[in-house]
Every structure is written in C-alpha cells, then in structure tokens.
Write a protein that holds these residues in place. Structure first.
Motif, PDB file in Angstrom:
ATOM      1  N   TYR A 140      17.196  -7.357  52.065  1.00  0.00           N
ATOM      2  CA  TYR A 140      16.607  -6.299  52.893  1.00  0.00           C
ATOM      3  C   TYR A 140      15.287  -5.816  52.306  1.00  0.00           C
ATOM      4  CZ  TYR A 140      15.931  -2.157  55.711  1.00  0.00           C
ATOM      5  OH  TYR A 140      15.392  -1.219  56.564  1.00  0.00           O
ATOM      6  N   GLY A 141      15.237  -5.631  51.001  1.00  0.00           N
ATOM      7  CA  GLY A 141      14.009  -5.149  50.391  1.00  0.00           C
ATOM      8  C   GLY A 141      12.861  -6.132  50.538  1.00  0.00           C
ATOM      9  N   VAL A 142      13.152  -7.416  50.356  1.00  0.00           N
ATOM     10  CA  VAL A 142      12.099  -8.433  50.367  1.00  0.00           C
ATOM     11  C   VAL A 142      11.656  -8.775  51.785  1.00  0.00           C
ATOM     12  CG1 VAL A 142      11.574 -10.840  49.772  1.00  0.00           C
ATOM     13  CG2 VAL A 142      12.823  -9.388  48.161  1.00  0.00           C
ATOM     14  N   LYS A 143      12.589  -8.842  52.720  1.00  0.00           N
ATOM     15  CA  LYS A 143      12.248  -9.340  54.069  1.00  0.00           C
ATOM     16  C   LYS A 143      12.733  -8.461  55.215  1.00  0.00           C
ATOM     17  CE  LYS A 143      12.591 -13.513  56.900  1.00  0.00           C
ATOM     18  NZ  LYS A 143      11.306 -14.205  56.881  1.00  0.00           N
ATOM     19  N   GLY A 144      13.998  -8.027  55.163  1.00  0.00           N
ATOM     20  CA  GLY A 144      14.603  -7.359  56.317  1.00  0.00           C
ATOM     21  C   GLY A 144      14.040  -6.008  56.666  1.00  0.00           C
ATOM     22  N   SER A 145      13.338  -5.367  55.727  1.00  0.00           N
ATOM     23  CA  SER A 145      12.829  -4.013  55.965  1.00  0.00           C
ATOM     24  C   SER A 145      11.498  -3.982  56.699  1.00  0.00           C
ATOM     25  CB  SER A 145      12.675  -3.282  54.627  1.00  0.00           C
ATOM     26  OG  SER A 145      11.787  -3.973  53.774  1.00  0.00           O
ATOM     27  N   GLN A 146      10.921  -5.145  56.971  1.00  0.00           N
ATOM     28  CA  GLN A 146       9.622  -5.195  57.642  1.00  0.00           C
ATOM     29  C   GLN A 146       9.777  -4.993  59.146  1.00  0.00           C
ATOM     30  OE1 GLN A 146       7.961  -8.967  56.485  1.00  0.00           O
ATOM     31  NE2 GLN A 146       8.191  -8.549  54.309  1.00  0.00           N
ATOM     32  N   PRO A 147       9.140  -3.946  59.707  1.00  0.00           N
ATOM     33  CA  PRO A 147       9.264  -3.706  61.152  1.00  0.00           C
ATOM     34  C   PRO A 147       8.716  -4.857  61.981  1.00  0.00           C
ATOM     35  CG  PRO A 147       8.298  -1.812  60.018  1.00  0.00           C
ATOM     36  CD  PRO A 147       8.297  -2.950  59.043  1.00  0.00           C
ATOM     37  N   VAL A 148       9.408  -5.165  63.064  1.00  0.00           N
ATOM     38  CA  VAL A 148       8.950  -6.203  64.003  1.00  0.00           C
ATOM     39  C   VAL A 148       8.663  -5.541  65.321  1.00  0.00           C
ATOM     40  CG1 VAL A 148       9.557  -8.317  65.220  1.00  0.00           C
ATOM     41  CG2 VAL A 148      10.320  -7.967  62.856  1.00  0.00           C
ATOM     42  N   VAL A 149       7.407  -5.597  65.766  1.00  0.00           N
ATOM     43  CA  VAL A 149       7.014  -4.958  67.030  1.00  0.00           C
ATOM     44  C   VAL A 149       7.438  -5.825  68.198  1.00  0.00           C
ATOM     45  CG1 VAL A 149       5.078  -4.105  68.396  1.00  0.00           C
ATOM     46  CG2 VAL A 149       5.047  -3.885  65.918  1.00  0.00           C
TER      47      VAL A 149
END
Length: 426
Positions: free
Chosen positions: A417-426
């Motif tokens: 989650y910290g490395v990839k999953g937390s990035q918002p996707v518009v």
C-alpha cells in the motif's frame, strides 16, 4: 463555535489562519492522548481478566473483539452524525459516550461477570469511534493538504504518549494491587474490583473534556463539503457517488484493517509473550511495564516521522517502516531470550507512523466524500477485533511465538500500500 461541515464556501477558513488552527491542534492533542491511553489499557485488562476468569487466549481476545468490534458497527453511523453535527459537537458526543462506558466498569466489577466487562468496553469503544471519525479528518483539514500526513502524525504522537503512560498506570493500579486483594470477597470478585478506581477516574476526565470542548471556540472547517467546487475537484469526483469508488481509499481501508489488527495483536500478547520462560520469564506486573517501551517507541517514531515526511513522500516512509516491522516480528519468532524480547518491543518504533499515514493517504483528494471516507477507515479499525481473535486461536493451537506469523502477513500488505496502492487514480 461548532459548525456543520456542509456550509457555504463563504464560511471556509483560510488555511493561512495560523493562530486559529494552532489553537485547535493544541486542543485536539488532549483527545488523541486520552483515546490512546484508554485503548492501551486493554493490554493490561487482557492478562488480568484472563487470570481472574481462567480464560483461554481466544476467550481473552474477546476483550479486543468487543472493543474494536464497536468500530465496525458504529463508524458509519458516526460518520453521518459528524457530518450532521460538525466536528466539534461530534467530539463532545464521543467524549460523553466514552465517559458512560468507563462508568459501566463499576457495576461490571461489582458483579464480577466477564460479559458485563465486554459490554462496558463496547460502549466505551463506541465513544472512541465517534471521536476518531470527528478528530482525524478535522486535523487533516487544519492546514495544507501537502503536510496532512505530517500534521496527523504530530497529533498522533500524543496518542502514542497516552499508550506509553497507560501500561505503567495499569500495572500499578490493576495488576500489582490485585495480588493483595481482600479476603472477604470471592477471589474473582476481589480481583475484578481493582478496575473500579482507574475507570472511574477516566470517566470523570472524559466528562470534564466534554464540557471543555463544548465551551471552546474552534475553527469551522468546510473544505470537505460539496460546496468546495474547484475545477480539479469537479473533474476528480465526476461520476463517483461513493467514497469507496476511489481506489486508494478502498485499498487504504484494507491497510487500516490489517495495520490495527497487527498492532493490537502484538500489544495484546506482549505480557504473556514476555512471561514465557524461554523469552524473559517476567511476572505479569513486571512484563506490563515493558509495554511502555513498545508504545514509547511509537511515540518517538511519530515525532521523527512528522519531521521526515516534511521532506520524503509519506508512501515511501510507510513502505519502509512496514518492511522493517515485519522483519522484527520474524526475528522475535525465530529467536529467544533478550533478542526476541528486544525485537518485538522495537516493532513499536516502526508502527509509529503507520495509522496516521495510511489514514491521510487514504482520504487525500476525496473532496465531498471525505467524511464518508473517514467513516470507512474507522470502520476498518475492526481489524483490531478480528486479527487478535485469530491470533488467539493460533496461540491456543501452536503457541504464542508461532502465532506472530499473522502480523507479518499484515505488514506485507502495508508495504504494498505504501509503495503503490496509496496513489490516487483519477
């Protein structure tokens, strides 16, 4: 003055209004301290009530199941309540419910019935849930979005201060005193009586805080309302009618579930783990005092993390901390003696920034869905009910040490989650 989060743009406070925001943040630190203190007392209640009522590990973990299960049942209604009342009145409501829950420990101790203790914990946790739903997004809104994780980590450091003080408080007033319980009562009732004074004190403190927060003049925050309609906000939320349609929030909800589960599981088993003959062989009252180092590490780590995340992306810091925490738990599983003891206690330092960082990353850019998103994240705190119960069953079957594999799996997801999953996707 309290205000609803659904007001016109004309009432929005400018983020540069530093004096108002600083006063609000200072006031809120008392809340973070109190709910950290109360939550950590469960780590003392577990070994105490386990001995009083001759419980298995699984039965003892019902303490955490009832406490954190309240988050699952109350979080969504709490989100609606806070949206209607506003942050300040939501805080006052949470404090009053928490005060009533603490007061219920008195009749539970009088009757010496385990089920009544569990009911009191549920009411207390319901109040803490309302506080969480109101206070976390409020802190998040008191300043620039870019520094939200840093700001929430700073206030959560005072939450960790509460968890650091609580084990010593509980060891002295609950575990140590219980040894000399009077002979006129049954053994179970005499030892159950020892929780009366600590929880009556907490009930009075929460009621006093409710009165204080009712009187305070705190800033009205409305950035999370549907009225905040900047162009970026309109584009980002186009077609989204539910907070969980935001991928980073949905994944963050899972991360909160697993993080709280791992943190609570480790804290819940510390006294018994340190009592194992091949680890430290400590008596309960002595082992309880070592929990202070576990939660003290979390406090120190949050102050450090607050500074670090001014310079380094919060997601990267989260991923590194989760990786180190997982490795430390593995070390505690495969070794013995002082090394295993130090490894498990050191996990607290790396746990430090996880909850506030996951929370801030998960509600970023939610706009009008922020209150609902906060409710989902607080609902996910039910991980503190489920994961310890599962670890309790594993401990009954395979022993305490091997059961720590469960937190390791939880930390593995948080790295993702910290490395990839937390990035918002518009």
């Amino acid at each position: 003055m309290a205000g609803s989060p659904m007001m016109s743009d004309s009432t929005i406070l400018d983020a540069s209004n530093g004096d108002n925001h600083r006063f609000a943040l200072v006031s809120l630190t008392s809340l973070f301290f109190m709910w950290g203190f109360i939550t950590c007392l469960n780590d003392i209640l577990i070994p105490h009530l386990k001995a009083v009522f001759s419980l298995s590990y699984t039965e003892a973990m019902l303490i955490q199941f009832c406490f954190f299960g309240a988050y699952f049942l109350v979080s969504i209604p709490a989100g609606k309540l806070v949206k209607k009342l506003g942050y300040q009145k939501g805080i006052v409501t949470g404090l009053l419910i928490g005060s009533a829950g603490c007061a219920l420990f008195y009749p539970a101790a009088d009757q010496a019935i385990y089920g009544l203790f569990l009911a009191a914990l549920f009411v207390l946790a319901s109040g803490i849930t309302v506080l969480q739903v109101a206070a976390n997004p409020y802190v998040n809104a008191l300043g620039r979005a870019e520094t939200a994780s840093s700001r929430l980590n700073l206030t959560q450091a005072f939450n960790a201060l509460g968890t650091t003080v609580a084990p010593y408080f509980g060891a002295v007033l609950i575990l140590s005193v219980a040894v000399g319980a009077g002979s006129e009562l049954s053994h179970a009732q005499a030892e159950a009586e020892q929780v009366k004074l600590p929880y009556l004190i907490l009930s009075a403190l929460l009621a006093m805080l409710a009165v204080i927060f009712y009187q305070l003049k705190l800033p009205v925050i409305t950035e999370h309302s549907s009225g905040s309609n900047s162009n970026s906000n309109v584009v980002e939320h186009l077609g989204k009618t539910n907070a969980l349609q935001h991928r980073h929030l949905a994944l963050g909800t899972v991360a909160i579930f697993l993080y709280v589960g791992a943190e609570v599981s480790i804290g819940s088993f510390l006294v018994n783990f340190l009592g194992e003959s091949h680890i430290a062989g400590l008596a309960e009252a002595e082992a309880a005092k070592y929990i202070t180092y576990y939660w003290g590490g979390a406090m120190v780590g949050r102050f450090i993390g607050s500074a670090v995340m001014q310079k380094i992306a919060a997601g990267k810091v989260l991923g590194v901390n989760a990786l180190v925490a997982g490795c430390l738990v593995i070390l505690a599983m495969v070794t013995s003696g002082k090394l295993a003891m130090l490894a498990i206690l050191a996990v607290g330092l790396f746990n430090s920034i996880m909850f506030p960082t996951i929370f801030s990353l998960a509600i970023q850019k939610l706009g009008p869905h922020t209150s609902q998103g906060s409710g989902w994240l607080c609902l996910a705190i039910v991980g503190g009910a489920i994961v310890p119960l599962l670890q309790g069953a594993m401990a009954d079957s395979f022993g305490i040490q091997l059961a720590f594999i469960l937190p390791v799996l939880c930390y593995s997801y948080i790295v993702f989650y910290g490395v990839k999953g937390s990035q918002p996707v518009v």
